[in-house]
Design a protein around this motif. Structure first.
Motif, PDB file in Angstrom:
ATOM      1  N   VAL A  74      37.321  37.752  30.377  1.00 41.55           N
ATOM      2  CA  VAL A  74      37.941  36.422  30.297  1.00 41.55           C
ATOM      3  C   VAL A  74      38.999  36.338  31.386  1.00 41.55           C
ATOM      4  N   ASP A  75      38.954  35.295  32.217  1.00 42.00           N
ATOM      5  CA  ASP A  75      39.989  35.078  33.229  1.00 42.00           C
ATOM      6  C   ASP A  75      41.194  34.440  32.541  1.00 42.00           C
ATOM      7  N   HIS A  89      44.381  41.107  30.034  1.00 42.42           N
ATOM      8  CA  HIS A  89      43.005  41.405  30.438  1.00 42.42           C
ATOM      9  C   HIS A  89      42.930  42.860  30.895  1.00 42.42           C
ATOM     10  N   GLU A 149      41.072  44.149  32.887  1.00 44.47           N
ATOM     11  CA  GLU A 149      40.880  44.218  34.331  1.00 44.47           C
ATOM     12  C   GLU A 149      42.207  44.495  35.044  1.00 44.47           C
ATOM     13  N   GLU A 187      43.110  47.554  37.623  1.00 44.75           N
ATOM     14  CA  GLU A 187      43.801  47.353  38.905  1.00 44.75           C
ATOM     15  C   GLU A 187      45.027  48.255  39.015  1.00 44.75           C
ATOM     16  N   ASP A 213      50.234  34.003  46.051  1.00 41.15           N
ATOM     17  CA  ASP A 213      49.013  33.288  46.414  1.00 41.15           C
ATOM     18  C   ASP A 213      49.044  32.953  47.902  1.00 41.15           C
ATOM     19  N   ALA A 234      32.498  38.093  27.004  1.00 42.08           N
ATOM     20  CA  ALA A 234      33.927  38.292  26.803  1.00 42.08           C
ATOM     21  C   ALA A 234      34.135  38.994  25.464  1.00 42.08           C
ATOM     22  N   LYS A 255      50.883  38.381  36.691  1.00 42.98           N
ATOM     23  CA  LYS A 255      49.615  38.949  36.224  1.00 42.98           C
ATOM     24  C   LYS A 255      49.723  39.658  34.885  1.00 42.98           C
ATOM     25  N   LEU A 279      44.351  34.479  33.150  1.00 42.41           N
ATOM     26  CA  LEU A 279      45.336  33.831  34.017  1.00 42.41           C
ATOM     27  C   LEU A 279      44.834  32.506  34.571  1.00 42.41           C
ATOM     28  N   GLY A 280      43.542  32.303  34.571  1.00 43.92           N
ATOM     29  CA  GLY A 280      42.952  31.064  35.077  1.00 43.92           C
ATOM     30  C   GLY A 280      42.774  29.996  34.015  1.00 43.92           C
ATOM     31  N   ARG A 299      38.351  41.771  27.838  1.00 43.31           N
ATOM     32  CA  ARG A 299      37.550  42.024  29.042  1.00 43.31           C
ATOM     33  C   ARG A 299      36.575  40.862  29.172  1.00 43.31           C
TER      34      ARG A 299
END
Length: 180
Positions: A92-93, A64, A66, A70, A138, A3, A146, A95-96, A90
């Motif tokens: 690291v999730d 992020h 990512e 997207e 979801d 990360a 996001k 949102l999770g 970059r």
């Protein structure tokens, strides 16, 4: 993949996008030095209008990279800082993460995640259709935001592109992120 911080950005004015920097200095309890959102109490204009005494749970905005990937794949032109984030990551999730997760950035800075950024209509002013592109659903039809996470600075320090990020989770039970 490790990360890492891919970009850092700040702007002294209340504008949508932030300028990329070679480094930013995080100040404990305040946010990003020289940034328009620096302060112990809310700095986002719409929130100041409602109640200027609220604590600033949005001192640092992280996205992020990512998400940028997207969005580019979907036809948008988006780079670090364009959506108002201070730190682009970059690996690291974001949102999770649970509420209260701590991100150790570089040598000394620590940011505690307070919640999700709630996307606003200003995204469409930047690029038409961008707001709906950063929203999803979801499997149960629940809204997925996001557009990154918000945090507060627990320990100050300088953060630069290339700095490592270490995630520390809070004690169980974890609470999912809600908009702040």
């Amino acid at each position: 993949m490790d990360a890492t911080v891919t970009a850092v950005s700040s702007t002294a004015e209340h504008v949508f996008s932030k300028e990329n920097r070679v480094g930013i200095r995080l100040l404990a309890g305040l946010g990003v030095e020289g940034d328009a959102h620096l302060g112990e109490t809310v700095q986002h204009r719409s929130r100041v209008a409602r109640d200027p005494s609220q604590p600033n749970l949005r001192q640092v905005h992280l996205i992020h990279s990512e998400l940028h990937d997207e969005l580019r794949d979907a036809g948008f032109t988006v780079s670090a800082g364009d959506m108002g984030e201070n730190i682009t990551t970059r690996g690291v999730d974001l949102l999770g993460l649970p509420t209260g997760a701590r991100l150790r950035l570089g040598d000394s800075a620590v940011v505690e995640v307070t919640g999700l950024r709630n996307p606003c209509v200003q995204l469409n002013g930047f690029q038409s259709g961008l707001m709906s592109a950063v929203l999803g659903r979801d499997e149960n039809g629940g809204l997925i935001r996001k557009a990154g996470v918000m945090g507060v600075v627990l320990t100050g320090g300088t953060v630069r592109p290339g700095d490592p990020i270490r995630v520390e989770l809070p004690p169980l039970p974890h609470r999912g992120l809600e908009p702040v």
